[in-house]
Design a protein around this motif. Structure first.
Motif, PDB file in Angstrom:
ATOM      1  N   GLN A 142      48.381  76.357  75.451  1.00  8.98           N
ATOM      2  CA  GLN A 142      49.339  77.406  75.583  1.00  8.98           C
ATOM      3  C   GLN A 142      50.605  76.994  74.689  1.00  8.98           C
ATOM      4  O   GLN A 142      50.892  77.406  73.657  1.00  8.98           O
ATOM      5  CB  GLN A 142      49.549  77.965  76.828  1.00  8.98           C
ATOM      6  CG  GLN A 142      48.528  78.630  77.555  1.00  8.98           C
ATOM      7  CD  GLN A 142      48.898  79.043  78.840  1.00  8.98           C
ATOM      8  OE1 GLN A 142      49.958  80.057  78.950  1.00  8.98           O
ATOM      9  NE2 GLN A 142      48.356  78.554  80.080  1.00  8.98           N
ATOM     10  N   THR A 170      51.300  80.772  71.387  1.00 14.55           N
ATOM     11  CA  THR A 170      50.408  79.996  71.928  1.00 14.55           C
ATOM     12  C   THR A 170      50.051  79.332  70.619  1.00 14.55           C
ATOM     13  O   THR A 170      49.680  79.572  69.310  1.00 14.55           O
ATOM     14  CB  THR A 170      49.210  80.798  72.195  1.00 14.55           C
ATOM     15  OG1 THR A 170      49.657  81.502  73.573  1.00 14.55           O
ATOM     16  CG2 THR A 170      48.009  80.262  72.556  1.00 14.55           C
ATOM     17  N   ARG A 218      51.207  88.829  78.164  1.00 11.75           N
ATOM     18  CA  ARG A 218      50.616  87.480  79.058  1.00 11.75           C
ATOM     19  C   ARG A 218      50.765  87.446  80.529  1.00 11.75           C
ATOM     20  O   ARG A 218      49.869  87.265  81.012  1.00 11.75           O
ATOM     21  CB  ARG A 218      51.491  86.460  78.174  1.00 11.75           C
ATOM     22  CG  ARG A 218      51.199  84.885  78.931  1.00 11.75           C
ATOM     23  CD  ARG A 218      52.133  84.068  78.266  1.00 11.75           C
ATOM     24  NE  ARG A 218      51.329  82.744  78.796  1.00 11.75           N
ATOM     25  CZ  ARG A 218      52.231  82.305  80.019  1.00 11.75           C
ATOM     26  NH1 ARG A 218      53.037  82.722  80.509  1.00 11.75           N
ATOM     27  NH2 ARG A 218      51.742  81.056  80.670  1.00 11.75           N
TER      28      ARG A 218
END
Ligand code: NAP
Length: 246
Positions: free
Chosen positions: A151, A94, A201
């Motif tokens: 992200q 990220t 995630r």
């Protein structure tokens, strides 16, 4: 007669699930991998148990010479190629745009875009020479539509490139009965998230999915095998979203 299918990145996740399902649907396989030899061997072993021929083929799609060598092996072992699942791909940690490095962008685009286009080029040239059509499924991502701000916008951009490549290539080869489509998986429960530094995630973001869950690699494989099949004989140049509604 069994058709011959190359799946790139078939040692894990979506590629492995697609290869395993394809073996049960009458395809012989080229099981490509980069680093996970054990994963590729497990997939090939399951494919053989399902009655398929399976050739394990290591090639890093970043390296054009390794792609050329892989296709030389396919030529030597099978003498033809009917279908391709262009699946090998990576995410990264990220990061905001201000944190992106040239090295990271190179790796992302070398694997997800340039590698995929070079593999498709080799596959298409064989299908054209054979003269009896073919089918290609490129694995994109819902990120191509969502953009993945905060992200990994580099990943999203690489997958958007794959979608428009799918459209352009499909136009070029539609008259030769070669169908080219892409699939945009949503949040799928594979190890790709851990490899990108965030193991949880998919589960963490599942609440954002209208269906309130992550998808499985097998659910993407079902869509892949549909697009490869004659049931999709009039489907080309399109993007199939498999996202639980996200
Ligand atoms: P995964 O479980 O991490 O598997 C990735 C596969 O790609 C592995 O077999 C890996 O091989 C291979 N690979 C990576 N770099 C490669 C390279 N340079 N050359 C050749 N093979 C390479 O990931 P996945 O979740 O199944 O992802 C498969 C595809 O789906 C990717 O294109 C990904 O972007 C896309 N996708 C995934 C999701 C998701 O939520 N999981 C969502 C949207 C799209 P080795 O392990 O042998 O190196």
């Amino acid at each position: 007669m069994r058709k011959t299918l190359l799946v790139t990145g078939a040692s894990a996740g979506i590629g492995a699930a697609s290869a395993r399902l394809a073996a049960t649907r009458g395809y012989d396989l080229i099981v490509n991998y980069n680093s996970d030899r054990a994963g590729a061997e497990a997939v090939a072993s399951d494919a053989r148990a399902a009655g398929a021929r399976a050739l394990i083929c290591q090639a890093d799609v970043v390296d054009p010479e390794q792609i050329t060598a892989m296709f030389a092996r396919i030529d030597a072992e099978f003498g033809r190629l009917d279908a391709l699942v262009n699946n090998a791909g990576v995410v990264d940690q990220t990061a905001r745009v201000t944190d992106l490095t040239h090295a990271r962008l190179r790796r992302m685009f070398d694997i997800n875009v340039i590698g995929a286009i070079l593999v498709a080029k080799e596959a298409v040239s064989r299908m054209l020479a054979q003269g009896d059509g073919g089918a290609i499924v490129n694995i994109s991502s819902a990120a191509a539509r969502l953009g993945s701000g905060n992200q990994y916008v580099d990943y999203a951009a690489s997958k958007a490139a794959i979608d428009i490549f799918t459209k352009g290539l499909s136009d070029e080869v539609a008259g030769d009965n070669i169908r080219v489509n892409s699939i945009r998986p949503g949040l799928i429960d594979t190890d790709i998230h851990a490899k990108g530094g965030e193991p949880g995630r998919a589960a963490r973001l599942a609440h954002m999915v209208p269906m309130k869950r992550t998808g499985s690699a097998e659910e993407i494989a079902d869509a892949v095998l549909y697009l490869l099949s004659d049931q999709a004989s009039y489907v080309t140049g399109t993007v199939l979203e498999v996202t639980g509604g996200r």
